[in-house]
Design an enzyme around this catalytic site. Structure first.
Site, PDB file in Angstrom:
ATOM      1  NE  ARG A 150      -2.707   1.445   3.365  1.00 24.49           N
ATOM      2  CZ  ARG A 150      -2.483   0.747   4.486  1.00 24.49           C
ATOM      3  NH1 ARG A 150      -2.678  -0.544   4.517  1.00 24.49           N
ATOM      4  NH2 ARG A 150      -2.051   1.347   5.579  1.00 24.49           N
ATOM      5  CE1 TYR A 174     -17.882   9.689 -17.708  1.00 25.19           C
ATOM      6  CE2 TYR A 174     -16.513   9.647 -15.733  1.00 25.19           C
ATOM      7  CZ  TYR A 174     -17.310   8.992 -16.660  1.00 25.19           C
ATOM      8  OH  TYR A 174     -17.521   7.651 -16.525  1.00 25.19           O
ATOM      9  CG  ASP A 230     -10.410  14.404 -16.231  1.00 28.84           C
ATOM     10  OD1 ASP A 230      -9.599  13.923 -17.040  1.00 28.84           O
ATOM     11  OD2 ASP A 230     -11.451  13.817 -15.877  1.00 28.84           O
ATOM     12  CE  LYS A 250     -12.220   6.469 -19.911  1.00 27.66           C
ATOM     13  NZ  LYS A 250     -13.193   5.426 -19.787  1.00 27.66           N
TER      14      LYS A 250
HETATM   15  C1  PLP Z   1     -12.960  12.735 -18.808  1.00 24.38           C
HETATM   16  C2  PLP Z   1     -13.023  11.539 -17.912  1.00 24.38           C
HETATM   17  N1  PLP Z   1     -12.504  11.633 -16.676  1.00 24.38           N
HETATM   18  C3  PLP Z   1     -12.534  10.606 -15.825  1.00 24.38           C
HETATM   19  C4  PLP Z   1     -13.104   9.399 -16.183  1.00 24.38           C
HETATM   20  C5  PLP Z   1     -13.152   8.290 -15.190  1.00 24.38           C
HETATM   21  O1  PLP Z   1     -12.250   7.291 -15.510  1.00 24.38           O
HETATM   22  P1  PLP Z   1     -12.401   5.790 -14.998  1.00 24.38           P
HETATM   23  O2  PLP Z   1     -13.556   5.197 -15.739  1.00 24.38           O
HETATM   24  O3  PLP Z   1     -11.078   5.176 -15.312  1.00 24.38           O
HETATM   25  O4  PLP Z   1     -12.682   5.853 -13.529  1.00 24.38           O
HETATM   26  C6  PLP Z   1     -13.658   9.244 -17.448  1.00 24.38           C
HETATM   27  C7  PLP Z   1     -14.283   7.974 -17.844  1.00 24.38           C
HETATM   28  O5  PLP Z   1     -14.897   7.847 -18.884  1.00 24.38           O
HETATM   29  C8  PLP Z   1     -13.627  10.351 -18.349  1.00 24.38           C
HETATM   30  O6  PLP Z   1     -14.161  10.284 -19.566  1.00 24.38           O
END
Ligand code: PLP
Length: 393
Positions: A55, A109, A182, A207
């Site tokens: 951890r 998102y 993000d 992604k």
């Molecule tokens: C812009 C964006 N941020 C964060 C996330 C969250 O990622 P995760 O699905 O790996 O938790 C996503 C998921 O589609 C996303 O499109």
């Protein structure tokens, strides 16, 4: 060093005794011991570098974290179990010892909006939303709410707007407020937010960086000032990515610049083709010279790379029309993700923005005829042919 070179070399090839493995092994051990307990004591005290308990540290994760920090030009990184875990960790770290108020962009998102309003707000964090495309509105909201952190996306989901991150960073730097970005949609190939003054960058590793649809993961990359706090929080709560996923992510990220370059080129071709289709009333694409944020895009993005996401509006399209289009696709994958080698289609109304009320969606400009495309590495002619055939169905 160039990003293509960094992706291939950074993090790996650590010497173990007299030999050097060309890739970092998957370290599954939960705990580690040393020749004597005195050394373990020094490891716990951070006087000697080395793992002690999974951890706290894992050599596979550390290799990936070095690679990610290098790609974003950050001081340090932490690999997390998902993009959402990474966002939660970044926001919690940013808010440490600060006013528990987050000023967030309205265009986010769907799950991030839920994280803010359904997880952090009930825990006592005040959430204020503003249109981050409107710099004056951001400045006013900072002055009025004195937030402890700001949160935005580099390319917004699903309408692909680009806010003036560099100008916003000037405001947050002047007020000493951490700015959390993000950057999942842009990836470090398209832009690197820390270079424009942001303090934290978050990625869903699921992604573009992993890129093959076989890993769920996330990462926080930050500047030196916040790195110790980030580690302390993660080591206590355990947001960590597992070592198998860390290995896969690192393997994926080695070819990420190649994939991303191709995906961006494909997206430019596909967006131009879709703009000519009679059943498409609007194409949202960051490479469009008529994009509402074209001047900002020219300033912030790597020349010639505009990302590989496209959203289209189907002319007078109802939910039934969108369903017919998606069902008629033969190659494009109708699955809930983005950034993979294969092209994907997602309907925000039933997926990423499903939990928002129809009124909230309409306010954000997400209507029933909006479809989001993540362009893959296939032949652009094949991608376009499949989309055109399905639009004609
Ligand atoms: C812009 C964006 N941020 C964060 C996330 C969250 O990622 P995760 O699905 O790996 O938790 C996503 C998921 O589609 C996303 O499109």
């Amino acid at each position: 060093m160039n990003l293509f070179t960094k992706a291939v070399h950074s993090g790996d090839r650590k010497r173990t005794g007299s030999w050097v493995p060309v890739t970092t092994p998957i370290h599954t051990a939960v705990s580690y011991f040393y020749d004597d307990v005195e050394t373990l004591d020094k490891v716990f005290a951070h006087e000697v570098h080395g793992p002690s308990y999974a951890r706290y540290d894992n050599p596979t994760n550390q290799a990936l974290e070095t690679q990610l920090a290098t790609l974003e030009n950050g001081f340090g990184a932490l690999a997390c179990s998902s993009g959402m875990a990474a966002l939660h960790l970044a926001l919690t770290t940013a808010l440490m010892d600060r006013r528990r108020v987050i000023l967030a962009a309205t265009a986010l998102y769907g799950a991030t909006i839920n994280l803010l309003t359904k997880v952090l707000e009930p825990e006592g964090v005040e959430i204020v939303f503003a249109d981050f495309s409107d710099l004056a509105a951001v400045e006013e909201a900072i002055a009025e709410n004195k937030p402890g952190a700001l949160l935005m996306e580099t390319i917004s989901n699903p309408l692909l707007r680009v806010a003036p991150l560099d100008e916003i960073a000037k405001l947050t730097r002047a007020a000493d407020i951490p700015l959390v970005i993000d950057s999942t949609f842009a990836s470090p190939m398209v832009m690197r937010p820390l270079e424009f003054g942001a303090n934290f960058v978050v990625h869903s590793l699921t992604k573009y960086l992993s890129g093959h649809g076989d890993v769920l993961g996330g990462a926080v990359i930050c500047e030196e000032r916040y790195y110790d706090a980030l580690l302390r929080l993660s080591r206590t709560v355990g947001f960590l990515l597992g070592p198998f996923e860390a290995y896969l992510s690192m393997r994926g990220a080695k070819t990420f610049p190649l994939r991303m370059e191709r995906q961006c080129q494909n997206a430019t071709v596909v967006a131009a083709g879709l703009a000519k289709h009679p059943r498409v009333s609007k194409v949202h694409f960051t490479g469009d010279p008529a994009h509402p944020d074209a001047a900002i895009i020219q300033r912030l993005f790597t020349p010639g790379l505009y990302g590989a996401m496209i959203s289209i509006e189907i002319k007078d399209g109802s939910k039934e029309d969108v369903f017919r289009f998606i069902n008629a696709l033969k190659m494009v994958v109708p699955a809930t993700s983005l950034g993979d080698v294969h092209t994907m289609v997602l309907y925000p109304v039933i997926a990423s923005h499903r939990d928002l009320s129809p009124k909230h969606r309409a306010r954000l400009g997400i209507h029933d005829n909006l479809v989001r495309l993540s362009i893959g590495i296939e032949s652009p002619e094949d991608i376009l042919a499949d989309l055109e055939n399905a639009l004609n169905a």
